[in-house]
Write a protein that holds these residues in place. Structure first.
Motif, PDB file in Angstrom:
ATOM      1  N   ASN A 158       5.221  17.618  -7.885  1.00 15.10           N
ATOM      2  CA  ASN A 158       4.309  16.562  -8.320  1.00 15.10           C
ATOM      3  C   ASN A 158       4.746  15.959  -9.653  1.00 15.10           C
ATOM      4  OD1 ASN A 158       2.886  17.124  -6.051  1.00 15.10           O
ATOM      5  ND2 ASN A 158       1.236  18.220  -7.082  1.00 15.10           N
TER       6      ASN A 158
ATOM      7  N   LEU B  12       6.191  10.460  -4.665  1.00  9.98           N
ATOM      8  CA  LEU B  12       4.924  10.579  -5.372  1.00  9.98           C
ATOM      9  C   LEU B  12       3.843   9.601  -4.893  1.00  9.98           C
ATOM     10  CD1 LEU B  12       6.135  11.292  -9.021  1.00  9.98           C
ATOM     11  CD2 LEU B  12       5.337  12.914  -7.293  1.00  9.98           C
ATOM     12  N   PRO B  13       4.179   8.336  -4.598  1.00  8.84           N
ATOM     13  CA  PRO B  13       3.118   7.434  -4.124  1.00  8.84           C
ATOM     14  C   PRO B  13       2.415   7.938  -2.862  1.00  8.84           C
ATOM     15  CG  PRO B  13       5.053   6.179  -4.761  1.00  8.84           C
ATOM     16  CD  PRO B  13       5.451   7.621  -4.787  1.00  8.84           C
ATOM     17  N   LYS B  14       3.137   8.692  -2.029  1.00  6.37           N
ATOM     18  CA  LYS B  14       2.524   9.190  -0.801  1.00  6.37           C
ATOM     19  C   LYS B  14       1.604  10.387  -1.043  1.00  6.37           C
ATOM     20  CE  LYS B  14       6.159   7.408   2.171  1.00  6.37           C
ATOM     21  NZ  LYS B  14       7.135   7.691   3.251  1.00  6.37           N
TER      22      LYS B  14
ATOM     23  N   ALA C 296      -0.744  10.120  -3.300  1.00 11.02           N
ATOM     24  CA  ALA C 296      -1.957   9.516  -3.850  1.00 11.02           C
ATOM     25  C   ALA C 296      -3.137   9.727  -2.908  1.00 11.02           C
ATOM     26  CB  ALA C 296      -1.738   8.024  -4.078  1.00 11.02           C
ATOM     27  N   ILE C 297      -4.344   9.520  -3.432  1.00 13.37           N
ATOM     28  CA  ILE C 297      -5.553   9.670  -2.616  1.00 13.37           C
ATOM     29  C   ILE C 297      -5.511   8.728  -1.424  1.00 13.37           C
ATOM     30  CG2 ILE C 297      -8.064   9.429  -2.592  1.00 13.37           C
ATOM     31  CD1 ILE C 297      -7.100  11.842  -4.150  1.00 13.37           C
ATOM     32  N   LYS C 298      -5.095   7.485  -1.656  1.00 12.01           N
ATOM     33  CA  LYS C 298      -4.970   6.507  -0.575  1.00 12.01           C
ATOM     34  C   LYS C 298      -3.516   6.024  -0.540  1.00 12.01           C
ATOM     35  CE  LYS C 298      -9.754   4.848  -0.741  1.00 12.01           C
ATOM     36  NZ  LYS C 298     -10.641   3.658  -0.892  1.00 12.01           N
ATOM     37  N   PRO C 299      -2.655   6.762   0.127  1.00 10.55           N
ATOM     38  CA  PRO C 299      -1.223   6.438   0.072  1.00 10.55           C
ATOM     39  C   PRO C 299      -0.852   5.128   0.762  1.00 10.55           C
ATOM     40  CG  PRO C 299      -1.649   8.210   1.633  1.00 10.55           C
ATOM     41  CD  PRO C 299      -2.927   8.000   0.888  1.00 10.55           C
TER      42      PRO C 299
ATOM     43  N   SER D 130      -0.721  -0.548  -1.378  1.00 17.03           N
ATOM     44  CA  SER D 130       0.555  -1.016  -1.906  1.00 17.03           C
ATOM     45  C   SER D 130       0.311  -2.013  -3.019  1.00 17.03           C
ATOM     46  CB  SER D 130       1.387  -1.677  -0.801  1.00 17.03           C
ATOM     47  OG  SER D 130       0.690  -2.766  -0.232  1.00 17.03           O
TER      48      SER D 130
END
Length: 456
Positions: free
Chosen positions: A7, A27-29, A31-34, A37
């Protein structure tokens, strides 16, 4: 133990062997809502002939439109812009994205009749609606207003980019009295059923009777995130128990709805109404907009203009339901009603424009009829000029949605919602009814949804 990156941080005391190294690009994936964009980077469309619906003119000279973070930053004379973010539109016409103010995205293809439609399971309806939304955007409609069936959940999924489609304004379920336009429950004498689909979410509306029930219904829809409230105020074509000239809901019931709309976020209410009596019943009790209005007369039109009441006619749908392959969509009861309202629609549209009513574009199509969404432009062109009709699908619609300056215009601060056309819609609005020939690109919030233009 070997230090690992998890992380985005290093750790030398990880309690399990061989932890996976998480690279920065992953890392973006996490996130809570990946699926969210970032907005597209700055883009410049140059050599545009910019269509201005408000003035009914094309702006002088070729323009460059700069879009960043989903909004229009500037509209200026084209210079010698260069760069990888510059797209040459080559002198084609650029218009604001279209707005359809009367759709039913959950009235999906997959069935042949109205009776089959209202019996579909809710989850299947939601999945099929994703096809309807994607197709609407591809036709150039970057914003739609659903008048019964859609939900805040679908609107949020579109906003977050989880679904592809237009920006969605929705009312949840339309409100109907027992025996009203959204009551598709079988007429069984002595039954104790609660109305359309047992009050479930498997239809375009919900049934409520008496002030306590309508108060609960409108409060529940607003709590669920409805942008406005739809009230069935008169008889309808597709419902069997109500003749066209029937008046629905009492004065007390309607006032309970409209006052609640005022108090819970100043939400607008709109009414399904064909006749002058139903329209006046709505206006007298606080309703701010009318759907259909096919039997509108001059005195009622003047009243609407004085009150600032919006009108969204839906004219093409009646002809579509009367011809192949949809001639059996309506029941034997609905077919003559359909012909009755079809005969008067164009006259009512002309009366409304002459009275100064703010008229908006609406299609009101169901099942596979959605594919003919643009036919409304051609039907209206029989009595109105092209600039007037384009305003109905852009600037007028933005007023109804309380989105003036954000939708329906190409100007700094507006959403980057654009369509690129071969031909000028101000000269011939029917070019919008030929998207396969004239629609070159659709852009929503700066993102290209459909294009035939190189590099766009």
């Amino acid at each position: 133990m070997t230090a690992s990156k998890t992380n985005g941080t290093a750790s030398s005391d990880w309690p399990f062997p061989n932890p996976r190294v998480v690279r920065d690009e992953y890392l973006p994936k996490l996130a809570i809502k990946p699926w969210l964009s970032a907005h597209t980077p700055e883009r410049i469309l140059k050599n545009c002939r910019v269509v201005d619906p408000a003035s009914g003119k094309v702006l002088d000279g070729l323009k460059s439109i700069t879009i960043a973070d989903g909004k229009i930053v500037s509209v200026e004379n084209t210079a010698n812009e260069t760069g990888s973010n510059v797209i040459d539109v080559e002198g084609n016409y650029v218009s604001p994205g279209l707005i359809d103010c009367h759709v039913h995205i959950t009235a999906t293809p997959g069935v042949k009749t109205m009776l089959e439609l209202v019996k579909l399971p809710d989850q299947l309806t939601s999945l099929r609606s994703t096809f309807v939304l994607k197709e609407m955007l591809a036709r150039g409609f970057t914003t739609v207003r659903d008048t019964g069936g859609a939900s805040k959940i679908i609107a949020t999924a579109l906003e977050e980019g989880l679904l592809e489609g237009p920006r969605l304004f929705q009312c949840g379920k339309a409100l109907s009295q027992t025996g009203g336009h959204a009551d598709f429950q079988s007429a069984v004498s002595g039954g104790n059923q609660t109305g359309c689909c047992g009050g479930h979410s498997e239809s375009l509306g919900r049934v409520c009777d008496g002030v306590p029930q309508v108060l609960k219904a409108v409060r529940e829809e607003l709590k669920a995130g409805a942008d406005f409230i739809k009230i069935m105020m008169g008889g309808g074509v597709s419902s069997e128990a109500d003749p066209i000239d029937m008046i629905q809901f009492t004065e007390e019931e309607v006032q309970a709805i409209t006052k609640t709309c005022d108090r819970m976020g100043n939400k607008i209410s709109t009414a399904h109404a064909y006749t002058p009596a139903a329209i006046r019943h709505a206006i007298d009790n606080g309703v701010k907009a009318i759907e259909h209005g096919n039997f509108l007369d001059a005195p009622t039109a003047r009243l609407m203009a004085e009150k600032g009441t919006f009108l969204t006619p839906t004219l093409a749908c009646y002809g579509i339901m009367a011809r192949k392959p949809f001639e059996d969509f309506l029941s034997e009861v609905g077919r003559p009603k359909n012909l009755e309202v079809m005969e008067k629609g164009l006259e009512a549209l002309k009366i409304a424009e002459e009275a100064g009513i703010t008229v908006c574009y609406g299609s009101d199509l169901l099942v596979s009829m959605h594919a003919l969404q643009t036919e409304e432009f051609t039907v209206r062109s029989q009595v109105l000029d092209s600039p007037t009709i384009l305003r109905q699908a852009t600037t007028n619609a933005a007023k109804l949605l309380k989105q003036e300056g954000k939708l329906g215009v190409i100007a700094p601060g507006a959403y980057g919602d654009l369509i690129v056309l071969k031909s000028n819609p101000l000269e011939d609005i029917t070019v919008l009814d030929q998207p396969e020939e004239n629609l070159l690109a659709v852009i929503k919030e700066g993102r290209t949804s459909m294009t035939r233009i190189k590099d766009l």
